[in-house]
Write an enzyme that holds these catalytic residues in place. Structure first.
Site, PDB file in Angstrom:
ATOM      1  N   VAL A 105       0.866  -1.180   0.000  1.00 24.21           N
ATOM      2  CA  VAL A 105       0.000   0.000   0.000  1.00 24.21           C
ATOM      3  C   VAL A 105       0.897   1.222   0.000  1.00 24.21           C
ATOM      4  O   VAL A 105       2.045   1.170   0.432  1.00 24.21           O
ATOM      5  CB  VAL A 105      -0.951   0.029   1.224  1.00 24.21           C
ATOM      6  N   SER A 106       0.363   2.336  -0.488  1.00 24.86           N
ATOM      7  CA  SER A 106       1.195   3.510  -0.714  1.00 24.86           C
ATOM      8  C   SER A 106       1.425   4.347   0.534  1.00 24.86           C
ATOM      9  O   SER A 106       2.361   5.120   0.596  1.00 24.86           O
ATOM     10  CB  SER A 106       0.583   4.388  -1.802  1.00 24.86           C
ATOM     11  N   THR A 107       0.572   4.238   1.541  1.00 22.90           N
ATOM     12  CA  THR A 107       0.772   4.999   2.771  1.00 22.90           C
ATOM     13  C   THR A 107       0.512   4.102   3.962  1.00 22.90           C
ATOM     14  O   THR A 107      -0.144   3.063   3.867  1.00 22.90           O
ATOM     15  CB  THR A 107      -0.183   6.213   2.858  1.00 22.90           C
TER      16      THR A 107
ATOM     17  N   GLN B  38      -3.226   3.068   4.908  1.00 23.47           N
ATOM     18  CA  GLN B  38      -4.017   2.071   4.203  1.00 23.47           C
ATOM     19  C   GLN B  38      -3.811   0.693   4.809  1.00 23.47           C
ATOM     20  O   GLN B  38      -2.790   0.408   5.430  1.00 23.47           O
ATOM     21  CB  GLN B  38      -3.648   2.067   2.717  1.00 23.47           C
TER      22      GLN B  38
ATOM     23  N   ALA C 267       4.833   1.529   1.516  1.00 23.72           N
ATOM     24  CA  ALA C 267       5.767   2.493   0.935  1.00 23.72           C
ATOM     25  C   ALA C 267       5.146   3.106  -0.293  1.00 23.72           C
ATOM     26  O   ALA C 267       4.174   2.587  -0.850  1.00 23.72           O
ATOM     27  CB  ALA C 267       7.085   1.810   0.581  1.00 23.72           C
TER      28      ALA C 267
END
Length: 227
Positions: free
Chosen positions: A24-26, A29, A51
């Protein structure tokens, strides 16, 4: 080595393991959706990452997973964009896996490179990535060509324009103002300041000298010579 009759135990040495990768990007999430899907797909281990995915250096679990994969293993992701930060990046990773004898599956897109159909479909994706690279390259070349036609050679614009150079030269005449303070005032480093001054001097030196105006004496001499 495992007993060939034993279908329940996976061999970490000879390969054949189904490995999952979730990202996941953050940190806000949740990875549960991907983790559950990968578990249903039979993954015995899942590498989880929180990341941005902008670079491989920012994805340590991806690096760990790539080192752990063995020939005969299968890497599984929930969706293609979980593995690659771009289409080109995705193709590079899957090409590396293929070269090492590791299959790849994407659950959402139903891609499985261990099958002929899956390889054909991913081949189409690779072709699109190459097309994307070619278009970017062609656009870049076209832009440079257009810039050269207008007298520009491309690259970064100068950090300091002509007006700033004139102001800097005035400031340099003051013994109380240092080059460091001038650089700080214009938001550049000292090397950039010196380089900008050198470029300005070179540009001025390359300018053709203005044509001298003919004086009245020269004009009279010219007329007398023609008589």
């Amino acid at each position: 080595m495992r007993d060939p009759a034993d279908k329940g135990t996976l061999d970490i040495v000879s390969g054949g393991m189904r490995i999952g990768y979730a990202r996941v990007s953050t940190v806000d999430q949740n990875l549960e959706l991907q983790h559950d899907a990968l578990a249903r797909a039979g993954c015995v281990q899942v590498y989880e990452e929180k990341a941005s995915g902008k670079s491989k250096a920012g994805r340590p679990e991806l690096a760990n997973m790539m080192r752990a994969l063995r020939k005969g293993d299968t890497l599984i992701v929930w969706r293609l964009d979980r593995l690659g930060r771009s289409l080109v990046d995705l193709v590079q990773i899957v090409d590396e896996l293929a070269g090492r004898g590791v299959a790849f599956e994407s659950l959402s897109e139903k891609i499985d490179t261990s099958t002929a159909q899956g390889r054909m479909f991913f081949g189409f994706i690779a072709a699109m990535a190459q097309y994307q690279r070619d278009v970017i390259s062609e656009n870049t070349l076209a832009g440079l060509k257009a810039a050269r036609a207008r007298g520009r050679n491309g690259g970064r614009p100068p950090a300091l324009d002509d007006a700033a150079i004139k102001e800097i030269r005035v400031l340099m005449k003051s013994p109380d103002i240092s080059m460091a303070s001038i650089a700080k005032r214009y938001g550049v480093s000292k090397p950039t300041l010196y380089n900008s001054l050198k470029r300005a001097e070179k540009k001025e030196a390359e300018k053709p000298a203005p044509a001298r105006k003919r004086t009245s004496a020269n004009s009279s001499r010219s007329r007398s010579n023609t008589r």
